[in-house]
Design a protein around this motif. Structure first.
Motif, short mmCIF file in Angstrom:
data_model
loop_
_atom_site.label_atom_id
_atom_site.label_comp_id
_atom_site.label_asym_id
_atom_site.label_seq_id
_atom_site.Cartn_x
_atom_site.Cartn_y
_atom_site.Cartn_z
N ALA A 1 0.82 -1.20 0.00
CA ALA A 1 0.00 0.00 0.00
C ALA A 1 0.86 1.26 0.00
N ARG A 2 1.98 1.23 0.70
CA ARG A 2 2.91 2.37 0.67
C ARG A 2 3.44 2.58 -0.74
N ALA A 3 3.82 1.48 -1.40
CA ALA A 3 4.33 1.57 -2.76
C ALA A 3 3.25 2.08 -3.71
N ALA A 4 2.03 1.59 -3.53
CA ALA A 4 0.92 2.05 -4.38
C ALA A 4 0.67 3.54 -4.18
N ASP A 5 0.72 4.00 -2.94
CA ASP A 5 0.52 5.42 -2.66
C ASP A 5 1.60 6.26 -3.33
N ALA A 6 2.84 5.80 -3.27
CA ALA A 6 3.94 6.53 -3.90
C ALA A 6 3.78 6.55 -5.41
N TRP A 7 3.37 5.41 -6.00
CA TRP A 7 3.17 5.37 -7.45
C TRP A 7 2.03 6.30 -7.86
N LEU A 8 0.94 6.29 -7.11
CA LEU A 8 -0.18 7.17 -7.41
C LEU A 8 0.21 8.63 -7.28
N ASP A 9 1.14 8.92 -6.39
CA ASP A 9 1.58 10.31 -6.24
C ASP A 9 2.32 10.79 -7.47
N ARG A 10 2.91 9.85 -8.22
CA ARG A 10 3.54 10.20 -9.49
C ARG A 10 2.56 10.11 -10.65
N GLU A 11 1.40 9.52 -10.39
CA GLU A 11 0.35 9.37 -11.41
C GLU A 11 -0.97 9.87 -10.80
N PRO A 12 -1.02 11.15 -10.40
CA PRO A 12 -2.17 11.61 -9.61
C PRO A 12 -3.52 11.50 -10.31
N ALA A 13 -3.53 11.50 -11.64
CA ALA A 13 -4.79 11.38 -12.35
C ALA A 13 -5.43 10.00 -12.13
N LEU A 14 -4.62 9.02 -11.71
CA LEU A 14 -5.12 7.67 -11.50
C LEU A 14 -5.53 7.41 -10.05
N SER A 15 -5.26 8.38 -9.18
CA SER A 15 -5.54 8.19 -7.77
C SER A 15 -7.04 8.09 -7.51
N GLY A 16 -7.82 8.95 -8.17
CA GLY A 16 -9.26 8.94 -7.95
C GLY A 16 -9.92 7.61 -8.27
N PRO A 17 -9.67 7.04 -9.46
CA PRO A 17 -10.30 5.75 -9.79
C PRO A 17 -9.95 4.65 -8.80
N LEU A 18 -8.68 4.56 -8.38
CA LEU A 18 -8.32 3.50 -7.44
C LEU A 18 -8.97 3.74 -6.09
N SER A 19 -8.95 4.98 -5.62
CA SER A 19 -9.55 5.29 -4.32
C SER A 19 -11.04 4.97 -4.32
N GLN A 20 -11.73 5.26 -5.43
CA GLN A 20 -13.15 4.98 -5.53
C GLN A 20 -13.41 3.47 -5.56
N ALA A 21 -12.54 2.73 -6.24
CA ALA A 21 -12.68 1.28 -6.26
C ALA A 21 -12.48 0.69 -4.87
N LEU A 22 -11.54 1.25 -4.12
CA LEU A 22 -11.30 0.77 -2.76
C LEU A 22 -12.49 1.07 -1.85
N LEU A 23 -13.11 2.25 -2.02
CA LEU A 23 -14.31 2.56 -1.25
C LEU A 23 -15.43 1.57 -1.56
N LEU A 24 -15.59 1.26 -2.84
CA LEU A 24 -16.62 0.30 -3.23
C LEU A 24 -16.33 -1.07 -2.64
N LEU A 25 -15.07 -1.49 -2.69
CA LEU A 25 -14.71 -2.79 -2.15
C LEU A 25 -14.95 -2.86 -0.65
N GLU A 26 -14.62 -1.81 0.07
CA GLU A 26 -14.73 -1.81 1.52
C GLU A 26 -16.19 -1.70 1.99
N TYR A 27 -16.95 -0.80 1.36
CA TYR A 27 -18.28 -0.49 1.88
C TYR A 27 -19.43 -1.00 1.01
N GLY A 28 -19.13 -1.49 -0.20
CA GLY A 28 -20.18 -1.93 -1.10
C GLY A 28 -20.91 -3.16 -0.59
#
Length: 205
Positions: free
Chosen positions: A97-124
């Motif tokens: 997760a630390r590595a994913a966060d660092a990668w997303l920080d270099r690819e900020p346009a992709l952060s939203g889709p992954l974060s939304q998918a994680l919300l769906l996975l956790e609370y859906g």
């Protein structure tokens, strides 16, 4: 992985696969509802009821993932990389997760889709996610069942959520030098062609 959490050994094909999967997710307007609900305070962004073992380290300043996203990503990654990989994550030899966060920080346009998918996975909940409790509150077998349902679904959105989560989890995990002994094993949700095949594995034709 570097001490700062950056991916030191980026796999070009893995990054391409992860970008493609998240771009596909970004086209799913439905997922933006999860992001909007979180922004409005309707969904918690803290770790809440997630097991303490999934919480981010106290000294980690997350840049893209929320604490809840970190916990959910860690739980999902442990199921997606197989038992040996899960043990490395559990013992913090690899912090996917630390590595994913660092990668997303270099690819900020992709952060939203992954974060939304994680919300769906956790609370859906059904019919979109085959569970009634938070993903991080389930045992391993139940988490496997949830991920398997996403992977095999006839609904494009569910398969895209699975592909997005899986591609980033594999990219983050296998970029860490501590995974070198496992690079021929793509986990329980892939084929037998090793990590390269796993990165581009199609869950349904």
């Amino acid at each position: 992985m570097s001490r700062g959490g950056a991916i030191d050994r980026p796999d070009h094909r893995g990054e391409v696969a992860a970008r493609a999967a998240l771009i596909a997710l970004d086209r799913r307007g439905f997922l933006r509802l999860a992001g909007s609900a979180a922004a409005a305070g309707l969904l918690p962004l803290g770790c809440g009821g997630a097991p303490e073992a999934l919480h981010p380290p106290a000294d980690l300043a997350l840049r893209q993932l929320s604490p809840s996203g970190y916990a959910t990503f860690t739980a999902a990654a442990m199921r997606l990389v197989g038992p040996a990989g899960a043990e490395r994550i559990r013992t913090r030899r690899i912090d996917a997760a630390r590595a994913a966060d660092a990668w997303l920080d270099r690819e900020p346009a992709l952060s939203g889709p992954l974060s939304q998918a994680l919300l769906l996975l956790e609370y859906g909940v059904p019919p979109l996610v085959a569970k009634w409790r938070r993903f991080t509150a389930l045992d391993g077998a139940a988490q496997d069942a949830v991920l398997d349902d996403l992977m095999r679904s006839r609904l494009d959105i569910k398969r895209d959520v699975f592909k997005g989560l899986r591609s980033v989890a594999l990219l983050a995990f296998y970029a860490d030098p501590a995974s070198e002994s496992l690079t021929g094993y793509p986990g329980p949700f892939g084929g037998s062609g090793g990590i390269e095949a796993a990165m581009t594995y199609e869950s349904r034709t």
